[in-house]
Design a protein around this motif. Structure first.
Motif, PDB file in Angstrom:
ATOM      1  N   PRO A 251    -104.410 -22.039  23.802  1.00 49.42           N
ATOM      2  CA  PRO A 251    -105.485 -22.907  24.292  1.00 49.42           C
ATOM      3  C   PRO A 251    -106.541 -23.148  23.213  1.00 49.42           C
ATOM      4  CG  PRO A 251    -105.003 -21.136  25.857  1.00 49.42           C
ATOM      5  CD  PRO A 251    -104.283 -20.803  24.590  1.00 49.42           C
ATOM      6  N   LEU A 252    -106.845 -24.407  22.957  1.00 50.36           N
ATOM      7  CA  LEU A 252    -107.799 -24.747  21.896  1.00 50.36           C
ATOM      8  C   LEU A 252    -109.172 -24.162  22.171  1.00 50.36           C
ATOM      9  CD1 LEU A 252    -108.791 -26.232  19.396  1.00 50.36           C
ATOM     10  CD2 LEU A 252    -108.910 -28.331  20.774  1.00 50.36           C
ATOM     11  N   ALA A 253    -109.639 -24.233  23.409  1.00 55.15           N
ATOM     12  CA  ALA A 253    -110.991 -23.767  23.725  1.00 55.15           C
ATOM     13  C   ALA A 253    -111.178 -22.295  23.373  1.00 55.15           C
ATOM     14  CB  ALA A 253    -111.301 -24.001  25.203  1.00 55.15           C
ATOM     15  N   GLU A 254    -110.102 -21.515  23.439  1.00 56.07           N
ATOM     16  CA  GLU A 254    -110.194 -20.098  23.116  1.00 56.07           C
ATOM     17  C   GLU A 254    -110.157 -19.826  21.616  1.00 56.07           C
ATOM     18  OE1 GLU A 254    -107.191 -18.015  25.272  1.00 56.07           O
ATOM     19  OE2 GLU A 254    -107.772 -18.899  27.207  1.00 56.07           O
ATOM     20  N   ARG A 255    -109.921 -20.852  20.831  1.00 55.59           N
ATOM     21  CA  ARG A 255    -109.846 -20.705  19.375  1.00 55.59           C
ATOM     22  C   ARG A 255    -111.119 -21.183  18.691  1.00 55.59           C
ATOM     23  NH1 ARG A 255    -106.340 -18.628  21.333  1.00 55.59           N
ATOM     24  NH2 ARG A 255    -107.554 -16.934  20.487  1.00 55.59           N
TER      25      ARG A 255
ATOM     26  N   MET B 257    -116.926 -28.637  25.822  1.00 58.28           N
ATOM     27  CA  MET B 257    -115.917 -28.142  26.754  1.00 58.28           C
ATOM     28  C   MET B 257    -115.447 -29.263  27.680  1.00 58.28           C
ATOM     29  SD  MET B 257    -114.031 -25.670  27.784  1.00 58.28           S
ATOM     30  CE  MET B 257    -114.741 -24.129  27.198  1.00 58.28           C
ATOM     31  N   THR B 258    -116.391 -30.079  28.151  1.00 53.23           N
ATOM     32  CA  THR B 258    -116.023 -31.210  28.998  1.00 53.23           C
ATOM     33  C   THR B 258    -115.139 -32.192  28.242  1.00 53.23           C
ATOM     34  OG1 THR B 258    -118.066 -31.013  30.283  1.00 53.23           O
ATOM     35  CG2 THR B 258    -116.924 -33.145  30.352  1.00 53.23           C
ATOM     36  N   ALA B 259    -115.483 -32.437  26.966  1.00 54.28           N
ATOM     37  CA  ALA B 259    -114.688 -33.339  26.152  1.00 54.28           C
ATOM     38  C   ALA B 259    -113.280 -32.787  25.917  1.00 54.28           C
ATOM     39  CB  ALA B 259    -115.392 -33.604  24.832  1.00 54.28           C
ATOM     40  N   LEU B 260    -113.167 -31.487  25.693  1.00 53.31           N
ATOM     41  CA  LEU B 260    -111.851 -30.868  25.516  1.00 53.31           C
ATOM     42  C   LEU B 260    -111.022 -30.986  26.794  1.00 53.31           C
ATOM     43  CD1 LEU B 260    -112.838 -27.650  23.545  1.00 53.31           C
ATOM     44  CD2 LEU B 260    -111.617 -29.625  22.637  1.00 53.31           C
ATOM     45  N   ASP B 261    -111.668 -30.754  27.924  1.00 51.08           N
ATOM     46  CA  ASP B 261    -110.954 -30.835  29.198  1.00 51.08           C
ATOM     47  C   ASP B 261    -110.474 -32.255  29.477  1.00 51.08           C
ATOM     48  OD1 ASP B 261    -111.348 -28.156  29.684  1.00 51.08           O
ATOM     49  OD2 ASP B 261    -113.125 -28.459  30.940  1.00 51.08           O
ATOM     50  N   ALA B 262    -111.172 -33.245  28.919  1.00 53.11           N
ATOM     51  CA  ALA B 262    -110.821 -34.639  29.177  1.00 53.11           C
ATOM     52  C   ALA B 262    -109.667 -35.127  28.317  1.00 53.11           C
ATOM     53  CB  ALA B 262    -112.042 -35.540  28.943  1.00 53.11           C
ATOM     54  N   LEU B 263    -109.304 -34.358  27.284  1.00 51.91           N
ATOM     55  CA  LEU B 263    -108.209 -34.763  26.420  1.00 51.91           C
ATOM     56  C   LEU B 263    -106.894 -34.774  27.186  1.00 51.91           C
ATOM     57  CD1 LEU B 263    -108.978 -32.751  23.145  1.00 51.91           C
ATOM     58  CD2 LEU B 263    -109.252 -35.220  23.498  1.00 51.91           C
ATOM     59  N   GLU B 264    -106.002 -35.650  26.768  1.00 51.45           N
ATOM     60  CA  GLU B 264    -104.666 -35.672  27.358  1.00 51.45           C
ATOM     61  C   GLU B 264    -103.986 -34.331  27.100  1.00 51.45           C
ATOM     62  OE1 GLU B 264    -100.396 -37.947  26.640  1.00 51.45           O
ATOM     63  OE2 GLU B 264    -102.247 -38.803  25.823  1.00 51.45           O
ATOM     64  N   PRO B 265    -103.423 -33.718  28.124  1.00 47.72           N
ATOM     65  CA  PRO B 265    -102.765 -32.416  27.919  1.00 47.72           C
ATOM     66  C   PRO B 265    -101.654 -32.512  26.876  1.00 47.72           C
ATOM     67  CG  PRO B 265    -103.011 -32.886  30.259  1.00 47.72           C
ATOM     68  CD  PRO B 265    -103.361 -34.150  29.537  1.00 47.72           C
ATOM     69  N   ARG B 266    -101.632 -31.562  25.965  1.00 50.42           N
ATOM     70  CA  ARG B 266    -100.595 -31.520  24.928  1.00 50.42           C
ATOM     71  C   ARG B 266     -99.888 -30.188  25.010  1.00 50.42           C
ATOM     72  NH1 ARG B 266    -100.298 -36.713  22.626  1.00 50.42           N
ATOM     73  NH2 ARG B 266    -102.404 -37.520  22.364  1.00 50.42           N
TER      74      ARG B 266
END
Length: 241
Positions: A211-215, A231-240
Protein backbone atom coordinates in the motif's frame (compact mmCIF):
# COMPACT_ATOMS: atom_id res chain seq x y z
CA UNK A 1 -8.59 28.64 -0.51
CA UNK A 2 -6.12 29.88 -3.12
CA UNK A 3 -5.68 27.84 -6.29
CA UNK A 4 -2.22 26.38 -6.99
CA UNK A 5 -0.03 28.86 -8.86
CA UNK A 6 1.91 26.42 -11.03
CA UNK A 7 2.57 26.93 -14.72
CA UNK A 8 -0.17 25.03 -16.57
CA UNK A 9 1.54 25.81 -19.88
CA UNK A 10 4.39 23.53 -18.80
CA UNK A 11 2.07 20.55 -18.38
CA UNK A 12 1.32 18.05 -21.12
CA UNK A 13 -2.15 17.79 -22.59
CA UNK A 14 -4.59 15.38 -20.93
CA UNK A 15 -4.00 12.78 -23.66
CA UNK A 16 -0.22 13.08 -23.41
CA UNK A 17 -0.31 12.80 -19.61
CA UNK A 18 -2.52 9.75 -19.88
CA UNK A 19 0.02 8.13 -22.20
CA UNK A 20 2.88 8.74 -19.78
CA UNK A 21 1.01 7.34 -16.78
CA UNK A 22 -0.32 4.43 -18.83
CA UNK A 23 3.22 3.42 -19.82
CA UNK A 24 4.27 3.57 -16.17
CA UNK A 25 1.34 1.54 -14.85
CA UNK A 26 1.21 -1.01 -17.71
CA UNK A 27 4.93 -1.65 -17.95
CA UNK A 28 5.61 -5.31 -17.23
CA UNK A 29 8.63 -7.54 -16.73
CA UNK A 30 7.93 -9.96 -19.60
CA UNK A 31 9.20 -13.53 -19.53
CA UNK A 32 6.78 -15.85 -21.31
CA UNK A 33 4.80 -13.94 -23.94
CA UNK A 34 7.46 -13.20 -26.57
CA UNK A 35 6.69 -13.47 -30.28
CA UNK A 36 9.40 -14.14 -32.90
CA UNK A 37 8.68 -10.96 -34.90
CA UNK A 38 11.79 -8.77 -35.23
CA UNK A 39 11.89 -5.19 -33.99
CA UNK A 40 12.17 -2.77 -36.90
CA UNK A 41 15.42 -0.74 -36.94
CA UNK A 42 13.60 2.61 -36.72
CA UNK A 43 11.73 1.47 -33.60
CA UNK A 44 14.86 0.04 -31.98
CA UNK A 45 16.58 3.35 -32.73
CA UNK A 46 13.83 5.21 -30.86
CA UNK A 47 14.17 2.93 -27.84
CA UNK A 48 17.94 3.36 -27.67
CA UNK A 49 17.59 7.11 -28.15
CA UNK A 50 15.13 7.24 -25.24
CA UNK A 51 17.61 5.35 -23.07
CA UNK A 52 20.45 7.62 -24.13
CA UNK A 53 18.42 10.66 -23.05
CA UNK A 54 18.24 9.51 -19.44
CA UNK A 55 19.64 11.93 -16.85
CA UNK A 56 23.03 11.12 -15.38
CA UNK A 57 25.02 12.56 -12.50
CA UNK A 58 27.68 14.93 -13.79
CA UNK A 59 26.32 14.20 -17.30
CA UNK A 60 28.71 11.25 -17.28
CA UNK A 61 26.42 9.06 -19.47
CA UNK A 62 28.07 5.84 -18.26
CA UNK A 63 25.94 3.48 -20.36
CA UNK A 64 26.64 1.43 -23.47
CA UNK A 65 24.23 -0.85 -25.32
CA UNK A 66 25.20 -4.36 -26.47
CA UNK A 67 22.71 -5.75 -28.99
CA UNK A 68 22.71 -9.55 -28.87
CA UNK A 69 20.93 -11.59 -31.52
CA UNK A 70 23.55 -14.34 -31.84
CA UNK A 71 22.05 -17.69 -30.90
CA UNK A 72 25.43 -18.90 -29.69
CA UNK A 73 25.90 -15.97 -27.32
CA UNK A 74 22.35 -16.24 -26.02
CA UNK A 75 22.75 -19.97 -25.38
CA UNK A 76 25.87 -19.30 -23.35
CA UNK A 77 24.05 -16.63 -21.34
CA UNK A 78 21.10 -18.99 -20.89
CA UNK A 79 23.46 -21.58 -19.44
CA UNK A 80 24.62 -18.97 -16.93
CA UNK A 81 21.01 -18.38 -15.99
CA UNK A 82 20.31 -22.09 -15.50
CA UNK A 83 23.29 -22.42 -13.14
CA UNK A 84 22.46 -19.30 -11.15
CA UNK A 85 18.77 -20.17 -10.99
CA UNK A 86 19.49 -23.65 -9.63
CA UNK A 87 21.51 -22.07 -6.81
CA UNK A 88 18.80 -19.48 -6.14
CA UNK A 89 16.14 -22.19 -5.95
CA UNK A 90 18.02 -23.79 -3.05
CA UNK A 91 17.18 -20.71 -0.94
CA UNK A 92 13.47 -21.53 -0.97
CA UNK A 93 12.02 -24.61 0.74
CA UNK A 94 8.59 -26.18 0.96
CA UNK A 95 5.67 -24.59 -0.89
CA UNK A 96 7.76 -21.48 -1.55
CA UNK A 97 10.39 -23.63 -3.23
CA UNK A 98 7.80 -25.39 -5.37
CA UNK A 99 6.35 -22.03 -6.43
CA UNK A 100 9.80 -20.67 -7.24
CA UNK A 101 10.56 -23.60 -9.52
CA UNK A 102 7.29 -23.05 -11.41
CA UNK A 103 8.07 -19.40 -12.16
CA UNK A 104 9.20 -18.39 -15.64
CA UNK A 105 12.07 -16.00 -14.93
CA UNK A 106 13.65 -15.28 -18.33
CA UNK A 107 13.06 -15.19 -22.07
CA UNK A 108 16.66 -15.29 -23.28
CA UNK A 109 16.09 -17.73 -26.13
CA UNK A 110 12.44 -16.94 -26.85
CA UNK A 111 12.85 -13.19 -27.39
CA UNK A 112 14.15 -12.04 -30.79
CA UNK A 113 16.67 -9.66 -29.25
CA UNK A 114 18.72 -9.50 -26.07
CA UNK A 115 20.21 -6.21 -24.89
CA UNK A 116 22.84 -5.70 -22.22
CA UNK A 117 23.02 -2.17 -20.83
CA UNK A 118 26.40 -1.67 -19.22
CA UNK A 119 27.89 0.91 -16.88
CA UNK A 120 31.43 2.14 -17.53
CA UNK A 121 32.56 2.99 -14.01
CA UNK A 122 35.56 4.96 -15.32
CA UNK A 123 33.61 7.25 -17.64
CA UNK A 124 34.00 10.91 -16.87
CA UNK A 125 37.40 10.48 -15.24
CA UNK A 126 38.44 10.39 -11.60
CA UNK A 127 36.37 13.36 -10.44
CA UNK A 128 32.83 13.41 -11.81
CA UNK A 129 30.70 16.37 -10.76
CA UNK A 130 28.22 15.22 -8.10
CA UNK A 131 29.80 11.81 -7.56
CA UNK A 132 32.31 12.61 -4.82
CA UNK A 133 30.06 11.57 -1.92
CA UNK A 134 28.11 8.75 -3.58
CA UNK A 135 30.26 6.81 -6.03
CA UNK A 136 27.35 4.51 -6.99
CA UNK A 137 25.63 7.35 -8.84
CA UNK A 138 27.00 5.94 -12.09
CA UNK A 139 25.01 2.75 -11.45
CA UNK A 140 21.94 4.76 -10.48
CA UNK A 141 22.24 6.81 -13.65
CA UNK A 142 22.42 3.69 -15.80
CA UNK A 143 19.26 2.37 -14.10
CA UNK A 144 17.50 5.51 -15.33
CA UNK A 145 18.54 4.63 -18.89
CA UNK A 146 17.02 1.18 -18.37
CA UNK A 147 13.74 2.69 -17.18
CA UNK A 148 13.63 5.16 -20.08
CA UNK A 149 14.03 2.31 -22.54
CA UNK A 150 11.43 0.21 -20.73
CA UNK A 151 8.75 2.90 -20.77
CA UNK A 152 9.44 3.74 -24.41
CA UNK A 153 9.22 0.04 -25.26
CA UNK A 154 5.81 -0.23 -23.58
CA UNK A 155 4.60 2.76 -25.59
CA UNK A 156 5.78 0.96 -28.76
CA UNK A 157 4.01 -2.29 -27.76
CA UNK A 158 7.30 -4.07 -27.07
CA UNK A 159 7.89 -6.24 -24.03
CA UNK A 160 11.03 -6.12 -21.91
CA UNK A 161 12.25 -8.63 -19.35
CA UNK A 162 15.20 -8.06 -17.00
CA UNK A 163 17.23 -11.21 -16.32
CA UNK A 164 18.86 -10.56 -12.96
CA UNK A 165 19.65 -14.19 -12.15
CA UNK A 166 23.10 -14.16 -13.74
CA UNK A 167 26.63 -14.04 -12.39
CA UNK A 168 27.88 -10.60 -13.55
CA UNK A 169 31.52 -11.64 -13.69
CA UNK A 170 30.78 -14.64 -15.90
CA UNK A 171 28.43 -12.55 -18.04
CA UNK A 172 31.14 -9.92 -18.49
CA UNK A 173 33.46 -12.69 -19.69
CA UNK A 174 31.00 -13.94 -22.29
CA UNK A 175 30.43 -10.42 -23.60
CA UNK A 176 34.13 -9.49 -23.53
CA UNK A 177 33.62 -6.45 -21.32
CA UNK A 178 36.62 -4.35 -20.19
CA UNK A 179 37.46 -4.46 -16.48
CA UNK A 180 35.86 -1.06 -15.83
CA UNK A 181 32.54 -1.97 -17.47
CA UNK A 182 29.80 -3.58 -15.38
CA UNK A 183 26.90 -5.50 -17.03
CA UNK A 184 24.12 -3.72 -15.18
CA UNK A 185 21.00 -4.98 -16.99
CA UNK A 186 20.57 -8.01 -19.24
CA UNK A 187 17.26 -7.48 -21.03
CA UNK A 188 15.07 -9.54 -23.35
CA UNK A 189 13.13 -7.50 -25.94
CA UNK A 190 10.36 -8.37 -28.35
CA UNK A 191 6.74 -8.07 -29.31
CA UNK A 192 4.44 -10.07 -27.07
CA UNK A 193 1.15 -11.93 -27.34
CA UNK A 194 -0.23 -9.86 -24.46
CA UNK A 195 0.75 -7.64 -21.56
CA UNK A 196 -0.53 -9.15 -18.30
CA UNK A 197 -2.90 -6.95 -16.33
CA UNK A 198 -0.79 -7.50 -13.21
CA UNK A 199 2.94 -8.07 -12.59
CA UNK A 200 3.83 -11.72 -13.13
CA UNK A 201 5.00 -12.28 -9.55
CA UNK A 202 1.78 -10.79 -8.20
CA UNK A 203 -0.32 -13.03 -10.45
CA UNK A 204 1.69 -16.06 -9.34
CA UNK A 205 1.19 -15.21 -5.67
CA UNK A 206 4.86 -14.55 -4.93
CA UNK A 207 4.38 -10.99 -3.63
CA UNK A 208 1.74 -8.27 -3.87
CA UNK A 209 2.04 -4.52 -4.29
CA UNK A 210 2.50 -2.74 -0.96
CA UNK A 211 0.00 0.00 0.00
CA UNK A 212 1.41 3.37 -1.06
CA UNK A 213 -0.02 5.26 1.91
CA UNK A 214 1.99 3.05 4.27
CA UNK A 215 5.22 3.87 2.42
CA UNK A 216 4.97 7.66 2.91
CA UNK A 217 6.68 9.29 5.93
CA UNK A 218 6.48 12.87 7.18
CA UNK A 219 9.76 14.69 7.92
CA UNK A 220 11.53 11.58 9.18
CA UNK A 221 11.44 7.80 9.10
CA UNK A 222 8.46 6.30 10.86
CA UNK A 223 6.55 9.57 11.15
CA UNK A 224 3.04 8.83 9.92
CA UNK A 225 1.73 10.89 7.03
CA UNK A 226 -0.17 13.88 8.43
CA UNK A 227 -1.98 15.22 5.37
CA UNK A 228 -5.69 14.47 5.09
CA UNK A 229 -5.74 16.16 1.69
CA UNK A 230 -3.00 13.88 0.34
CA UNK A 231 -4.68 10.82 1.84
CA UNK A 232 -7.93 11.80 0.14
CA UNK A 233 -6.08 12.25 -3.14
CA UNK A 234 -4.43 8.83 -2.79
CA UNK A 235 -7.78 7.21 -2.06
CA UNK A 236 -9.23 8.83 -5.19
CA UNK A 237 -6.63 7.25 -7.48
CA UNK A 238 -7.72 4.40 -9.70
CA UNK A 239 -6.91 1.16 -7.87
CA UNK A 240 -3.72 -0.45 -9.19
CA UNK A 241 -2.72 -4.01 -8.52
Amino acid sequence: MAEPSGRPDHAFSDAQRHGVYRAIHERRDVRAQFLPDPIAPEILARLLDAAHHAPSVGFMQPWDFLLIDSRDVRERVHWLFLNANAKAAECHAGERGLLYRRLKLEGILESPLNLCITCDRSRGGEHVLGRHSIVETDLFSTCLAVQNLWLAARAEGIGVGWVSILDPTELAGILGLPASVYPLAYLCLGYVSDFPDRPELARAGWRQRLPLAERIHDNGWGQLMDSPALMTALDALEPRR
